[in-house]
Scaffold this active site. Structure first.
Site, PDB file in Angstrom:
ATOM      1  N   HIS A   1      -3.286  10.801   0.667  1.00  0.00           N
ATOM      2  CA  HIS A   1      -2.771  10.634   2.033  1.00  0.00           C
ATOM      3  C   HIS A   1      -2.215  11.998   2.478  1.00  0.00           C
ATOM      4  CE1 HIS A   1      -1.096   7.464   5.005  1.00  0.00           C
ATOM      5  NE2 HIS A   1      -0.786   8.644   5.523  1.00  0.00           N
TER       6      HIS A   1
ATOM      7  N   GLU B   1      -7.446   8.332   6.427  1.00  0.00           N
ATOM      8  CA  GLU B   1      -7.730   9.028   7.690  1.00  0.00           C
ATOM      9  C   GLU B   1      -8.223  10.468   7.559  1.00  0.00           C
ATOM     10  OE1 GLU B   1      -4.397   8.714  10.364  1.00  0.00           O
ATOM     11  OE2 GLU B   1      -4.552   6.550  10.480  1.00  0.00           O
TER      12      GLU B   1
ATOM     13  N   TYR C   1      -4.051   1.913  15.915  1.00  0.00           N
ATOM     14  CA  TYR C   1      -2.838   2.102  16.714  1.00  0.00           C
ATOM     15  C   TYR C   1      -3.062   1.823  18.194  1.00  0.00           C
ATOM     16  CZ  TYR C   1      -0.506   3.617  12.552  1.00  0.00           C
ATOM     17  OH  TYR C   1       0.046   3.619  11.301  1.00  0.00           O
TER      18      TYR C   1
ATOM     19  N   GLU D   1      -3.367  -0.204   8.323  1.00  0.00           N
ATOM     20  CA  GLU D   1      -2.165   0.236   9.045  1.00  0.00           C
ATOM     21  C   GLU D   1      -2.200  -0.317  10.456  1.00  0.00           C
ATOM     22  OE1 GLU D   1      -1.347   4.493   9.294  1.00  0.00           O
ATOM     23  OE2 GLU D   1      -1.865   4.757   7.188  1.00  0.00           O
TER      24      GLU D   1
ATOM     25  N   ARG E   1       0.850  -1.184   0.000  1.00  0.00           N
ATOM     26  CA  ARG E   1       0.000   0.000   0.000  1.00  0.00           C
ATOM     27  C   ARG E   1       0.888   1.237   0.000  1.00  0.00           C
ATOM     28  NH1 ARG E   1      -2.691   2.974   4.954  1.00  0.00           N
ATOM     29  NH2 ARG E   1      -3.659   4.619   3.730  1.00  0.00           N
TER      30      ARG E   1
ATOM     31  N   ASN F   1      -7.180   1.619  10.088  1.00  0.00           N
ATOM     32  CA  ASN F   1      -5.847   1.890  10.629  1.00  0.00           C
ATOM     33  C   ASN F   1      -5.985   1.863  12.145  1.00  0.00           C
ATOM     34  OD1 ASN F   1      -5.251   2.456   7.956  1.00  0.00           O
ATOM     35  ND2 ASN F   1      -4.795   4.628   8.283  1.00  0.00           N
TER      36      ASN F   1
HETATM   37  C1  GBH Z   1      -1.253   7.254  10.736  1.00  0.00           C
HETATM   38  O1  GBH Z   1      -1.915   8.174  11.533  1.00  0.00           O
HETATM   39  C2  GBH Z   1      -0.952   7.874   9.414  1.00  0.00           C
HETATM   40  O2  GBH Z   1      -1.841   7.405   8.421  1.00  0.00           O
HETATM   41  C3  GBH Z   1       0.469   7.677   8.974  1.00  0.00           C
HETATM   42  O3  GBH Z   1       0.750   8.549   7.919  1.00  0.00           O
HETATM   43  C4  GBH Z   1       1.392   7.874  10.147  1.00  0.00           C
HETATM   44  O4  GBH Z   1       2.735   7.896   9.773  1.00  0.00           O
HETATM   45  C5  GBH Z   1       1.130   6.758  11.108  1.00  0.00           C
HETATM   46  O5  GBH Z   1      -0.207   6.691  11.447  1.00  0.00           O
HETATM   47  C6  GBH Z   1       1.937   6.865  12.397  1.00  0.00           C
HETATM   48  O6  GBH Z   1       1.597   7.996  13.103  1.00  0.00           O
HETATM   49  O7  GBH Z   1      -3.116   7.840  22.086  1.00  0.00           O
HETATM   50  O8  GBH Z   1      -4.982   9.301  22.320  1.00  0.00           O
HETATM   51  O9  GBH Z   1      -2.823  10.199  21.938  1.00  0.00           O
HETATM   52  C7  GBH Z   1      -2.041   7.773  12.869  1.00  0.00           C
HETATM   53  C8  GBH Z   1      -3.152   8.468  13.588  1.00  0.00           C
HETATM   54  C9  GBH Z   1      -3.709   9.597  15.582  1.00  0.00           C
HETATM   55  C10 GBH Z   1      -2.896   7.382  15.700  1.00  0.00           C
HETATM   56  C11 GBH Z   1      -3.347   9.820  17.008  1.00  0.00           C
HETATM   57  C12 GBH Z   1      -2.519   7.607  17.128  1.00  0.00           C
HETATM   58  C13 GBH Z   1      -2.949   8.842  19.125  1.00  0.00           C
HETATM   59  C14 GBH Z   1      -4.142   9.098  19.970  1.00  0.00           C
HETATM   60  N1  GBH Z   1      -2.856   8.618  14.975  1.00  0.00           N
HETATM   61  N2  GBH Z   1      -3.376   8.583  17.740  1.00  0.00           N
HETATM   62  S1  GBH Z   1      -3.744   9.113  21.712  1.00  0.00           S
END
Ligand code: GBH
Length: 456
Positions: A127, A172, A296, A369, A83, A294
Site C-alpha cells: 500500500h 491502487e 469513493y 474501501e 484489511r 475501492n
Molecule cells: C484511497 O485512495 C487510499 O487507498 C487510502 O490510503 C486513502 O487513505 C483513502 O483512499 C482516502 O483518500 O473527486 O475527481 O477529485 C483514494 C483515491 C483518488 C479517491 C482521488 C478520490 C478524487 C478524485 N482517491 N479521488 S476527484
C-alpha cells in the site's frame, strides 16, 4: 445528535463479508523500530512543503504498539474481517535481500491477535510504502522492483500463510502512478506526467508475479484492490466525451483490463510500455479469486479549458494545465469535508457497468474501501454516507452483480498522505496528542447494523 437513516439497511447474504481497512504507512508509526528500513514515504514526508500540515507518519496512530487495543475495537465493532497492509520495508528493509525477522514477528502477533478475536486477517502486501533503497534505483519505473516484490510476497506468505486465507497484492496502482510518479504529489514526488506509465506496468507485473508466488505457497483466495469510479463527461460535445474517455482509460481501464482481460485497453498506449509486454500480460492476468474495488466518488471530466489553465483538481490536488483532460466540480450533491461529492448511486452505476463491460471475466467483487472524511465524533454525515452506499451496493447486487464483501475506509483516523492529519476517515476518532481512541457515532451505528444483519 445522531440522525438515524430513515429506513434500515436491506438484508445482505448470510456469508457476506463485513470489514474495515487501514494501511501500514498511515497507522503504524514506529518507523525506526525493530530493524524497519526506510520507505519512500518516510523520505517524502520529511521534505519541506510536501505534507499540507507539515506532519509526517513517524508516529501516526502508534498502531505498532497499540494494536491490541485496535483489535479490541475491531472485535467490539463486530466485523468479520480486517484489511491491513504489511510494510515491505519492515519485512525486507532494503526491499531485496536480507529479511528482518522482527518485522515479520509484528505481523505474526497481529494475525494471532485477530484470529483470537474472531476477525479474519486480510493483508495487503503493498500500500504505497516502497522501500527507499529500491526507490533510489528507480522504484516502480524499473522492472526489477516487480521481481523483488514477488520475492517479498513469498517471504510474507511463508510466515503467515498457515493462518491467512485471503490476500491482496497491491492497493491502487493507479494512484501511485498518477500521484507519485506522474504529478509528484505523493511519494516519490516524481513529475513525469505520461512518462510515469512504466510504473503502472511494473506494478501490474509485480501483482501477477506475486499472485504466482502466493499460489506456489498454496493461497486459494487472492484479490487486488483497484480504485474505480464512473467517469461522467462534462457535456455531450465531442471534445468533452473524448476527454472523459481518456480519463476513464487511464484511471480505470488501464488497471482493470490487463488483470481481467489480459490486454491493455489501447494499442498505442501498450506500445509505450517497457519490456516484453505481451508475455507480461500473461502473468498480469493470472486468474484472481475476487476483484477488490475501492470506491469513493464519480468524476466529471471535460476537455481542458484554455482559459482556466490549471484550475482542475483530482482529490484536492491541482492538475497541470497540459493534461488532455480536466476534472470539473460535480454540483448538486453533498460534499465531504475533503470536498468530494457524495454520490452513492454512482457505486451502483460503477458495479453494473463493470458487469456489462467484463461479463464472466469479472470474478466476484469485494468493496475493499469506501468511506469519507468528516470532523467530529457525532458524525451523522458518515452514517448517512455509509447507509447510502450500502443501499446502493445492495441495489447492484439485486441487479445481478456478484459482490461478496464490503470494507469501510477506515477503522481509525490516520495519516491521510499529502493531507497529513487534517482529514479524518475513521470510524474511531484518534486524539493525536494522547493517542486516545474514541468510537464515533458511525462506529456504534455500524456495530448495531451488523448485529441486525447477523440476527436475520
Ligand atoms: C484511497 O485512495 C487510499 O487507498 C487510502 O490510503 C486513502 O487513505 C483513502 O483512499 C482516502 O483518500 O473527486 O475527481 O477529485 C483514494 C483515491 C483518488 C479517491 C482521488 C478520490 C478524487 C478524485 N482517491 N479521488 S476527484
Amino acid at each position: 445528535m445522531t440522525t438515524v437513516p430513515a429506513s434500515p439497511l436491506p438484508r445482505f447474504p448470510r456469508d457476506f463479508e463485513w470489514g474495515v481497512s487501514t494501511s501500514a504507512a498511515q497507522i503504524e508509526g514506529a518507523v525506526e523500530e525493530d530493524g524497519r528500513g526506510r520507505s519512500a514515504w518516510d523520505v517524502f514526508a520529511a521534505q519541506t512543503g510536501r505534507i499540507k500540515d507539515g506532519s509526517d507518519a513517524r508516529v501516526a496512530t502508534d498502531h505498532y504498539h497499540r494494536y491490541p487495543e485496535d483489535v479490541e475495537l475491531l472485535k467490539g465493532l463486530g466485523v468479520g474481517a480486517y484489511r491491513f497492509s504489511v510494510a515491505w520495508p519492515r519485512v525486507v528493509p532494503d526491499g531485496s535481500g536480507a529479511v528482518n525477522k522482527a518485522g515479520l514477528d509484528f505481523y505474526d502477533r497481529l494475525v494471532d491477535a485477530l484470529l483470537a478475536a474472531g476477525v479474519k486477517p486480510v493483508p495487503t502486501l503493498f500500500h504505497w510504502d516502497t522501500p527507499q533503497a529500491l526507490e533510489e534505483r528507480g522504484g516502480w519505473l524499473i522492472r526489477e522492483t516487480a521481481e523483488h516484490f514477488a520475492a517479498y510476497a513469498d517471504v510474507v506468505a511463508g510466515r503467515l500463510g498457515d493462518r491467512v486465507e485471503r490476500w491482496i497484492t497491491l492497493n491502487e496502482p493507479a494512484e501511485l502512478t498518477l500521484l507519485g510518479y506522474g504529478l509528484g504529489q505523493h511519494a516519490p514526488g516524481r513529475e513525469l506526467l505520461f512518462d510515469a506509465l512504466p510504473a503502472a506496468h511494473h506494478q501490474l507485473l509485480g501483482h501477477g508475479l506475486a499472485v504466482q508466488a502466493l499460489r506456489a505457497r498454496g493461497a486459494t483466495s487472492i484479490g487486488m484492490a483497484n480504485s474505480h469510479g464512473p467517469t461522467w463527461a462534462a457535456s455531450a460535445t465531442e471534445a468533452d466525451t473524448a476527454a472523459a474517455d481518456l480519463y476513464d482509460l487511464l484511471l480505470n481501464r488501464l488497471f482493470a483490463e490487463p488483470v481481467l482481460l489480459g490486454r491493455y485497453p489501447d494499442e498505442e498506449l501498450a506500445g509505450l510500455l517497457p519490456g516484453p509486454v505481451a508475455d507480461d500480460l500473461k502473468v498480469i492476468s493470472e486468474p484472481l479469486d475476487w476483484y477488490g474495488v475501492n470506491y469513493y466518488q464519480p468524476t466529471l471530466v471535460g476537455a481542458p479549458d484554455p482559459e482556466g489553465a490549471g484550475t482542475s483538481h483530482f482529490g484536492g490536488i491541482r492538475l497541470p494545465a497540459e493534461l488532455p483532460f480536466a476534472p470539473r466540480e460535480i454540483e448538486g450533491y453533498p460534499r465531504t469535508d475533503f470536498g468530494w461529492p457524495v454520490v452513492p448511486e454512482a457505486l451502483t452505476e460503477l458495479l453494473v457497468s463493470f458487469r456489462e463491460r467484463y461479463g464472466d471475466r469479472l470474478p466476484p467483487v469485494v468493496i475493499t474501501e469506501n468511506g469519507c472524511s468528516y470532523e467530529g465524533i457525532e458524525d451523522a454525515e458518515r452514517i448517512a454516507y455509509l447507509d447510502g452506499h450500502l443501499k446502493a451496493l445492495h441495489t447492484a447486487m439485486a441487479a445481478g452483480v456478484d459482490v461478496r464483501g464490503y470494507f469501510v475506509w477506515s477503522l481509525l483516523d490516520n495519516f491521510e498522505w499529502a493531507e497529513g492529519y487534517a482529514r479524518r476517515f475513521g470510524l474511531v476518532h484518534v486524539d493525536y496528542a494522547t493517542q486516545v481512541r474514541t468510537p464515533k457515532a458511525s462506529y456504534h451505528w455500524l456495530r448495531d447494523a451488523l448485529r441486525e444483519q447477523a440476527r436475520g
